[in-house]
Write an enzyme that holds these catalytic residues in place. Structure first.
Site, PDB file in Angstrom:
ATOM      1  N   ASP A  29      -1.792   3.102  10.131  1.00 60.07           N
ATOM      2  CA  ASP A  29      -1.774   1.808   9.913  1.00 60.07           C
ATOM      3  C   ASP A  29      -0.668   2.144   8.226  1.00 60.07           C
ATOM      4  O   ASP A  29      -0.871   2.940   7.548  1.00 60.07           O
ATOM      5  CB  ASP A  29      -2.162   0.879   9.138  1.00 60.07           C
ATOM      6  CG  ASP A  29      -1.996  -0.163   9.113  1.00 60.07           C
ATOM      7  OD1 ASP A  29      -2.533  -1.374  10.019  1.00 60.07           O
ATOM      8  OD2 ASP A  29      -1.024  -0.716   8.074  1.00 60.07           O
ATOM      9  N   ILE A  30       0.699   1.585   8.256  1.00 53.94           N
ATOM     10  CA  ILE A  30       1.783   1.596   7.517  1.00 53.94           C
ATOM     11  C   ILE A  30       1.131   0.866   5.718  1.00 53.94           C
ATOM     12  O   ILE A  30       1.577   1.014   4.934  1.00 53.94           O
ATOM     13  CB  ILE A  30       3.037   1.297   7.558  1.00 53.94           C
ATOM     14  CG1 ILE A  30       4.665   1.716   7.214  1.00 53.94           C
ATOM     15  CG2 ILE A  30       3.020  -0.453   7.321  1.00 53.94           C
ATOM     16  CD1 ILE A  30       4.998   1.237   7.745  1.00 53.94           C
ATOM     17  N   ASN A  86      -7.296  -8.931  15.642  1.00 55.02           N
ATOM     18  CA  ASN A  86      -6.914 -10.177  14.536  1.00 55.02           C
ATOM     19  C   ASN A  86      -6.216 -10.426  16.164  1.00 55.02           C
ATOM     20  O   ASN A  86      -6.289  -9.861  16.640  1.00 55.02           O
ATOM     21  CB  ASN A  86      -6.108  -9.769  13.614  1.00 55.02           C
ATOM     22  CG  ASN A  86      -7.127  -9.384  12.398  1.00 55.02           C
ATOM     23  OD1 ASN A  86      -7.820  -9.488  12.175  1.00 55.02           O
ATOM     24  ND2 ASN A  86      -6.573  -8.396  11.616  1.00 55.02           N
ATOM     25  N   VAL A  95       1.569  -8.488  14.481  1.00 51.66           N
ATOM     26  CA  VAL A  95       1.724  -8.186  15.512  1.00 51.66           C
ATOM     27  C   VAL A  95       1.694  -8.478  16.004  1.00 51.66           C
ATOM     28  O   VAL A  95       0.370  -8.366  16.939  1.00 51.66           O
ATOM     29  CB  VAL A  95       1.509  -6.162  15.267  1.00 51.66           C
ATOM     30  CG1 VAL A  95       2.450  -5.637  16.166  1.00 51.66           C
ATOM     31  CG2 VAL A  95       2.642  -6.067  13.989  1.00 51.66           C
ATOM     32  N   HIS A  99      -4.059  -4.658  19.366  1.00 56.67           N
ATOM     33  CA  HIS A  99      -3.936  -3.707  18.517  1.00 56.67           C
ATOM     34  C   HIS A  99      -5.805  -3.752  17.910  1.00 56.67           C
ATOM     35  O   HIS A  99      -5.970  -4.829  17.221  1.00 56.67           O
ATOM     36  CB  HIS A  99      -3.370  -3.314  17.515  1.00 56.67           C
ATOM     37  CG  HIS A  99      -3.264  -4.329  16.369  1.00 56.67           C
ATOM     38  ND1 HIS A  99      -1.931  -5.617  17.276  1.00 56.67           N
ATOM     39  CD2 HIS A  99      -3.271  -5.136  14.929  1.00 56.67           C
ATOM     40  CE1 HIS A  99      -1.820  -5.663  15.781  1.00 56.67           C
ATOM     41  NE2 HIS A  99      -2.782  -5.960  15.200  1.00 56.67           N
ATOM     42  N   HIS A 101      -8.118  -2.418  15.328  1.00 58.86           N
ATOM     43  CA  HIS A 101      -8.273  -1.680  13.743  1.00 58.86           C
ATOM     44  C   HIS A 101      -8.919  -0.261  13.527  1.00 58.86           C
ATOM     45  O   HIS A 101     -10.602  -1.181  14.124  1.00 58.86           O
ATOM     46  CB  HIS A 101      -8.140  -2.710  12.570  1.00 58.86           C
ATOM     47  CG  HIS A 101      -6.463  -3.547  12.039  1.00 58.86           C
ATOM     48  ND1 HIS A 101      -5.741  -3.707  11.751  1.00 58.86           N
ATOM     49  CD2 HIS A 101      -6.113  -4.718  12.901  1.00 58.86           C
ATOM     50  CE1 HIS A 101      -5.125  -4.470  11.691  1.00 58.86           C
ATOM     51  NE2 HIS A 101      -5.216  -5.490  12.739  1.00 58.86           N
TER      52      HIS A 101
HETATM   53  P1  AMP Z   1      -2.538  -7.218  12.469  1.00 54.53           P
HETATM   54  O1  AMP Z   1      -2.072  -8.344  11.086  1.00 54.53           O
HETATM   55  O2  AMP Z   1      -3.610  -7.865  13.194  1.00 54.53           O
HETATM   56  O3  AMP Z   1      -1.359  -8.024  13.762  1.00 54.53           O
HETATM   57  O4  AMP Z   1      -2.129  -6.123  12.336  1.00 54.53           O
HETATM   58  C1  AMP Z   1      -0.768  -5.970  11.870  1.00 54.53           C
HETATM   59  C2  AMP Z   1      -1.087  -4.516  11.658  1.00 54.53           C
HETATM   60  O5  AMP Z   1       0.510  -3.107  12.260  1.00 54.53           O
HETATM   61  C3  AMP Z   1      -1.010  -4.586   9.938  1.00 54.53           C
HETATM   62  O6  AMP Z   1      -1.846  -3.737   9.318  1.00 54.53           O
HETATM   63  C4  AMP Z   1       0.176  -3.601   8.906  1.00 54.53           C
HETATM   64  O7  AMP Z   1       0.433  -2.867   8.111  1.00 54.53           O
HETATM   65  C5  AMP Z   1       0.541  -2.485  10.732  1.00 54.53           C
HETATM   66  N1  AMP Z   1       2.138  -2.133  11.127  1.00 54.53           N
HETATM   67  C6  AMP Z   1       3.031  -2.891  11.183  1.00 54.53           C
HETATM   68  N2  AMP Z   1       4.074  -2.347  10.959  1.00 54.53           N
HETATM   69  C7  AMP Z   1       3.718  -1.591  11.049  1.00 54.53           C
HETATM   70  C8  AMP Z   1       4.464   0.076  11.329  1.00 54.53           C
HETATM   71  N3  AMP Z   1       6.261   0.022  11.572  1.00 54.53           N
HETATM   72  N4  AMP Z   1       3.738   1.753  10.886  1.00 54.53           N
HETATM   73  C9  AMP Z   1       2.184   1.693  11.458  1.00 54.53           C
HETATM   74  N5  AMP Z   1       1.671  -0.009  10.820  1.00 54.53           N
HETATM   75  C10 AMP Z   1       2.471  -1.045  11.093  1.00 54.53           C
END
Ligand code: AMP
Length: 113
Positions: A29-30, A86, A95, A99, A101
């Site tokens: 995760d970024i 989520n 997003v 996915h 976590h």
């Molecule tokens: P959610 O809020 O459950 O949709 O999780 C989305 C996750 O994607 C968050 O924890 C972000 O930090 C992560 N995220 C967003 N963009 C990127 C990226 N380019 N590379 C890696 N993780 C990302």
């Protein structure tokens, strides 16, 4: 329009990829919320958990097998970890490509808030 995760799957934007097979990709995760924070992402486009169907059961199960594998690889199997999907706004989804976590490497609070 492609989500950020579809762009990662297509290698249009970089990510720190830690696992990949024909159906699944996983990357760090970024914006990590714990020392280990990996996202396990199916290559199939599914927007939210509400959109899964019976045909996806094997894929969703496989995501957990990958989570278990990555937990072991990162030495958090015994100390413990959390896996989270989520869903939509109240669930904190940002997003819209499902996915899982995988979080660990510290004691996680409960309830998550
Ligand atoms: P959610 O809020 O459950 O949709 O999780 C989305 C996750 O994607 C968050 O924890 C972000 O930090 C992560 N995220 C967003 N963009 C990127 C990226 N380019 N590379 C890696 N993780 C990302």
């Amino acid at each position: 329009m492609d989500t950020i995760f579809q762009k990662i799957i297509k290698r249009e934007i970089p990510a720190d990829i830690v696992y990949e097979d024909k159906d699944i990709i996983a990357f760090n995760d970024i914006n990590p919320q714990a020392p280990i924070h990996i996202l396990i992402v199916p290559k199939k486009i599914i927007e939210t958990l509400n959109d899964i169907n019976e045909n996806d059961e094997k894929l969703i199960g496989r995501m957990f097998t990958v989570a278990k594998f990555l937990a072991k690889k990162n030495n958090i199997s015994e100390t413990g970890y959390r896996t989270i999907f989520n869903c939509n706004d109240d669930g904190g989804q940002t997003v819209y490509h499902i996915h899982l976590h995988l979080l660990g490497g510290r004691a996680l609070n409960w309830p998550p808030g």
